[in-house]
Design an enzyme around this catalytic site. Structure first.
Site, short mmCIF file in Angstrom:
data_model
loop_
_atom_site.label_atom_id
_atom_site.label_comp_id
_atom_site.label_asym_id
_atom_site.label_seq_id
_atom_site.Cartn_x
_atom_site.Cartn_y
_atom_site.Cartn_z
CB ALA A 63 23.66 0.55 4.47
N GLY A 102 28.86 1.65 4.88
CA GLY A 102 28.73 0.63 5.92
C GLY A 102 29.77 -0.47 5.77
CD GLU A 105 29.53 3.43 8.87
OE1 GLU A 105 28.63 2.96 8.15
OE2 GLU A 105 29.34 4.33 9.69
CD GLU A 125 28.34 6.32 4.64
OE1 GLU A 125 29.29 6.89 4.06
OE2 GLU A 125 28.47 5.25 5.25
N1 3HC Z 1 22.63 -1.06 -1.86
C1 3HC Z 1 21.78 -1.64 -2.72
N2 3HC Z 1 22.06 -1.86 -4.00
C2 3HC Z 1 23.26 -1.47 -4.45
C3 3HC Z 1 24.20 -0.85 -3.62
C4 3HC Z 1 23.86 -0.65 -2.25
N3 3HC Z 1 24.71 -0.09 -1.39
N4 3HC Z 1 25.32 -0.57 -4.33
C5 3HC Z 1 25.08 -1.01 -5.58
N5 3HC Z 1 23.83 -1.55 -5.65
C6 3HC Z 1 23.20 -2.17 -6.81
C7 3HC Z 1 22.97 -1.17 -7.93
O1 3HC Z 1 21.75 -0.50 -7.75
C8 3HC Z 1 22.96 -2.08 -9.14
O2 3HC Z 1 21.70 -2.68 -9.19
P1 3HC Z 1 21.01 -3.01 -10.61
O3 3HC Z 1 21.97 -3.93 -11.29
O4 3HC Z 1 19.71 -3.61 -10.22
O5 3HC Z 1 20.88 -1.69 -11.29
C9 3HC Z 1 23.99 -3.14 -8.79
O6 3HC Z 1 24.12 -3.10 -7.35
C10 3HC Z 1 25.36 -2.91 -9.39
O7 3HC Z 1 25.76 -1.59 -9.11
P2 3HC Z 1 26.51 -0.69 -10.18
O8 3HC Z 1 25.82 -0.77 -11.50
O9 3HC Z 1 26.70 0.65 -9.57
O10 3HC Z 1 27.90 -1.49 -10.30
P3 3HC Z 1 29.37 -0.94 -10.46
O11 3HC Z 1 30.22 -2.14 -10.54
O12 3HC Z 1 29.41 0.08 -11.54
O13 3HC Z 1 29.71 -0.17 -9.09
C11 3HC Z 1 29.84 0.14 -6.71
C12 3HC Z 1 29.79 -0.88 -7.88
C13 3HC Z 1 31.16 0.92 -6.77
C14 3HC Z 1 29.78 -0.63 -5.42
C15 3HC Z 1 28.66 1.12 -6.84
O14 3HC Z 1 27.48 0.37 -7.01
C16 3HC Z 1 28.45 2.05 -5.69
O15 3HC Z 1 29.13 3.04 -5.57
N6 3HC Z 1 27.45 1.73 -4.84
C17 3HC Z 1 27.01 2.60 -3.80
C18 3HC Z 1 27.88 2.47 -2.60
C19 3HC Z 1 27.35 3.32 -1.49
O16 3HC Z 1 26.90 4.42 -1.66
N7 3HC Z 1 27.43 2.78 -0.25
C20 3HC Z 1 27.04 3.50 0.90
C21 3HC Z 1 25.67 3.13 1.26
S1 3HC Z 1 25.09 4.15 2.59
C22 3HC Z 1 25.63 3.39 3.99
O17 3HC Z 1 26.41 2.48 3.92
C23 3HC Z 1 25.05 3.90 5.26
C24 3HC Z 1 25.79 3.38 6.46
O18 3HC Z 1 26.65 4.38 6.92
C25 3HC Z 1 24.84 3.04 7.59
#
Ligand code: 3HC
Ligand code: NAI
Length: 691
Positions: A63, A102, A105, A125
């Protein structure tokens, strides 16, 4: 349809390409785009199978975290997943890069999944204070079983393609370009070589033992957190209810997580880790670093050398005596063995590390970056720094000093542009924080090199200006002081430690002091005696008494606590010392409750942090938060001291400080920035956006 989602038709195959850089987060446009694309392809008569894949770095990274806490916009992700699952034509997905949260998912709502090697799958999450709220807790156990789903969801463990295949989360593992893989897999669906099915139709075996075991583990390890427990509730429901009913309950639990303050704190921490990289020097070109020198092989030098070796750098470790060098080498060897045991490094990699050791500084020749970690004494440091500069002309020279003035040190160098602070935290091969301390003359590319190095070491770099203690230790001195004063005033040290642990720190200040050694603080108090603010109460009287008795903490068997038994007990001499000090100073003992202790501790931290921001020592409030999250064990779900300051509010904080000022007016003073916020509104979070 939003432009972040494109469709194309190749014969009987309808392709949906997701293109929302950088990581294909499932923001509103992507969600709406998927639904519109599905509708369009469902209505396209020649299309018999639909394949979903990601352009760029990943399938879907989850998400869009930036949308959490804002008013939701249709279609929600659960709706998108339901539409995919309910589509009359088979829908498959191709996973590469990241299929997280997500993203996973969405994948498990499609009717078959192909993983491209190198993809990471998982449910992160709980690290953000939420639960998989788009069917992950319901469809995950249907595909992988209750035990595996619980493990993935409550630990946030990220897995690769092969493990996902073994768990049943994906149906096939392959290599190649996502679009080509999508076309090939879709052809296989048409030919009957790749089976499709709806996840909702899969039967789940309830597994009450796994549920119970997970609850017990979480009660022990994650008692402070809200969302992991909600995840278990949701997974338990999956086995008991049809999908639609389970999804409704999952939704309610997800909303409870979203509403929890922990969610806001944890998401703030996620962004803090990334925000700190945004520095004025970000456009400067980092210099190449191929060989690193470390001078001083004590606690810090050995740890820093280990961190560099773990990242694959050749390291030269220099000491002043063979004995000290041998001790340092033994520490590095122990650290590396520990890394092998913990699975951070293979035994082969350990045996292949390139470590050279020397008592002759000339061995540092050829290093392009040298970090000094010798005694915390200006004269020792400046002598070592100028020696390094002589042996390694043009190299970047870094100091690991905890408190000393870099601008004074720079005077010992002909090329102050090459000089920077790289302040690691103990144990340096474990702690993730590095403060990159920028002196008046430090060149931008030297700062950029410090950040690039930290990244290669797997650490979080935070830019700090020069002041006594930089961002972290300066603020720590303030709240340590508040703790010392509470103890002097009669609150038992074990009560203070317990209250601070109750706040979420792993250790209280006195336990921490015994671990780090009381001699360091004693030396600092003696050094500062002449310049101490006469208006502020002296906080070190009790610690001085312990040090005068030769009790420096764990290393001497006694400090704040007596460590001779199995569990530490408060040093039995403290009441006597206290009585003498209280009588001499005319103090009336005063016992504080846990909430009163925490209020003082937290407010002292925020008060000094506000000054650090006001003076520009930290670039933004969120940089202070990152320092405390990654270097000082601040509870991640509270987001950091500046995030907490916004939770409490400037008015509330100013009122607290004014109230505490009656106890110690020299110390408790409302910082100008806080007073302005209390008067005119605004928050530290606003400053994060402005700067
Ligand atoms: N939402 C919004 N922005 C995100 C994001 C997300 N899920 N994931 C990454 N970004 C952004 C980062 O903030 C960063 O932004 P910036 O350049 O402005 O600082 C940019 O994308 C690049 O991210 P990274 O620097 O972390 O890049 P990497 O290549 O090192 O890593 C990644 C990529 C492995 C995808 C890592 O970003 C990551 O682990 N992201 C989080 C993933 C996550 O937690 N997803 C779950 C979200 S909760 C959810 O899905 C709820 C659902 O169940 C309803
Ligand atoms: P330490 O006393 O464990 O190690 C210092 C080492 O430097 C000793 O082994 C000593 O032999 C060596 N040394 C002294 N003079 C030398 C010289 N001229 N040439 C070569 N080696 C020399 O000290 P520690 O704790 O490792 O601290 C080192 C530096 O790191 C200090 O500046 C300290 O403030 C800083 N620091 C310490 C932290 C900690 O938790 N201990 C945390 C962060 C920074």
């Amino acid at each position: 349809m939003g432009e972040v989602v494109r469709t194309s038709v190749e014969g009987a195959i309808g392709l949906i390409a997701l293109d929302n850089p950088p990581v294909n987060a499932a923001g509103h446009d992507l969600r709406a785009g998927i639904v519109a694309a599905l509708d369009r392809l469902a209505d396209t008569p020649e299309v018999e199978v639909i394949a979903l894949y990601g352009e760029g770095r990943s399938f879907i990274a989850g998400a869009d975290i930036r949308e959490f806490g804002k008013p939701p916009r249709d279609p929600w992700l659960p709706e998108v997943c339901n539409r995919i699952e309910g589509c009359g034509k088979p829908v498959i997905s191709v996973l590469h890069g990241a299929a997280l949260g997500g993203g996973l998912e969405v994948a498990i709502a499609t009717h078959a999944r192909v993983a491209i090697r190198g993809v990471q799958l998982g449910f992160p999450e709980v690290t953000l204070g939420v639960l998989p709220g788009a069917g992950g807790t319901q469809r995950g156990p249907r595909l992988a079983g209750v035990a595996a789903a619980l493990d993935l969801i409550t630990t946030s463990r990220r897995i690769g393609a092969e493990e996902a295949l073994a768990l049943g989360l994906v149906d096939r593992v392959t290599g190649g370009d996502p679009r080509e893989v999508a076309l090939a897999a879709a052809r296989d669906v048409l030919d009957g070589r790749l089976a499709t099915r709806r996840t909702k139709d899969i039967h789940i075996d309830p597994d009450p033992d796994s549920i119970e075991r997970t609850r017990e583990t979480l009660a022990r390890t994650q008692a402070h957190l809200f969302s992991p427990h909600a995840c278990v509730d949701a997974v338990e429901l999956a086995a008991a209810l049809p999908l639609e009913a389970g999804l409704a309950r999952e939704r309610a639990l997800f909303q409870a997580c979203i509403d929890s303050p922990q969610r806001a704190g944890l998401i703030h921490a996620f962004f803090a880790e990334r925000a700190v990289a945004k520095i004025p020097e970000a456009t400067a070109q980092p210099r190449p670093v191929t060989r690193i020198g470390v001078v001083g092989a004590g606690t810090m030098g050995a740890g820093i050398a280990t961190a560099c070796l773990l990242a694959g750098f050749p390291v030269v470790l220099a000491e002043r005596s063979p004995e000290a060098l041998a001790r340092g080498e033994a520490t590095v060897a122990r650290n590396l063995d520990g890394a092998v045991t913990r699975g951070k490094m293979t035994a082969e990699a350990r045996d292949a590390v390139r470590l050279a050791t020397a008592t002759d500084m000339a061995a540092l020749g050829g290093c392009d970056l040298v970090i000094e970690a010798v005694f915390e004494e200006m004269a020792v440091k400046t002598a070592v720094l100028s020696e390094i500069a002589r042996i390694c002309p043009g190299a970047i020279i870094a100091t690991n000093t905890s408190y000393l003035d870099l601008n004074v040190m720079a005077e010992a160098l002909d090329a102050p542009a090459n000089f920077v602070g790289l302040h690691f935290f103990s144990p340096a091969h474990v702690m993730r924080l590095v403060e990159v301390v920028v002196a008046d003359g430090t060149a931008p590319e030297v700062v950029a090199t410090g950040f690039a190095l930290a990244r290669r070491l797997g650490k979080v770099a935070v830019r700090s200006g020069v002041c006594d203690g930089f961002i972290g230790n300066r603020i720590m001195s303030a709240y340590r002081r508040a703790a010392d004063i509470m103890a002097l005033d009669g609150t038992p040290i074990e009560a203070i430690d317990a209250a601070v642990r109750g706040y979420g720190f792993a250790m209280g200040p006195f336990e921490m002091g015994d671990l780090a050694g009381l001699d360091i603080g004693w030396a600092a108090r003696k050094r500062q005696a002449a310049t101490r603010d006469p208006a502020a109460r002296y906080h070190g009287a009790l610690a001085d008494r312990l040090c005068e008795a030769g009790w420096f903490g764990r290393k001497t068997g006694r400090g704040w606590y007596d460590h001779s038994g199995d569990t530490p007990v408060p040093n039995p001499d403290i009441p006597r010392f206290l009585k003498e000090i209280q009588e001499a100073e005319g103090l009336t003992p005063r016992l504080l409750r846990a909430d009163e202790i925490v209020a003082r501790y937290e407010t002292a931290m925020i008060m000094e942090a506000a000054r650090v921001v006001e003076e520009g020592i930290a670039l933004r409030p969120i940089d202070v938060d990152a320092v405390f999250l990654f270097g000082y064990g601040f509870p991640r779900w509270k987001g950091g001291p500046m995030h907490q300051a916004d939770v409490i509010g400037a008015g509330g904080l100013a009122a607290r400080i004014e109230r505490f000022a009656s106890e110690d007016p020299g110390f408790w003073r409302v910082p100008g920035i806080l007073r302005r916020m209390a008067r005119e509104g605004g928050s530290f979070s606003d400053l994060n956006r402005e700067r």
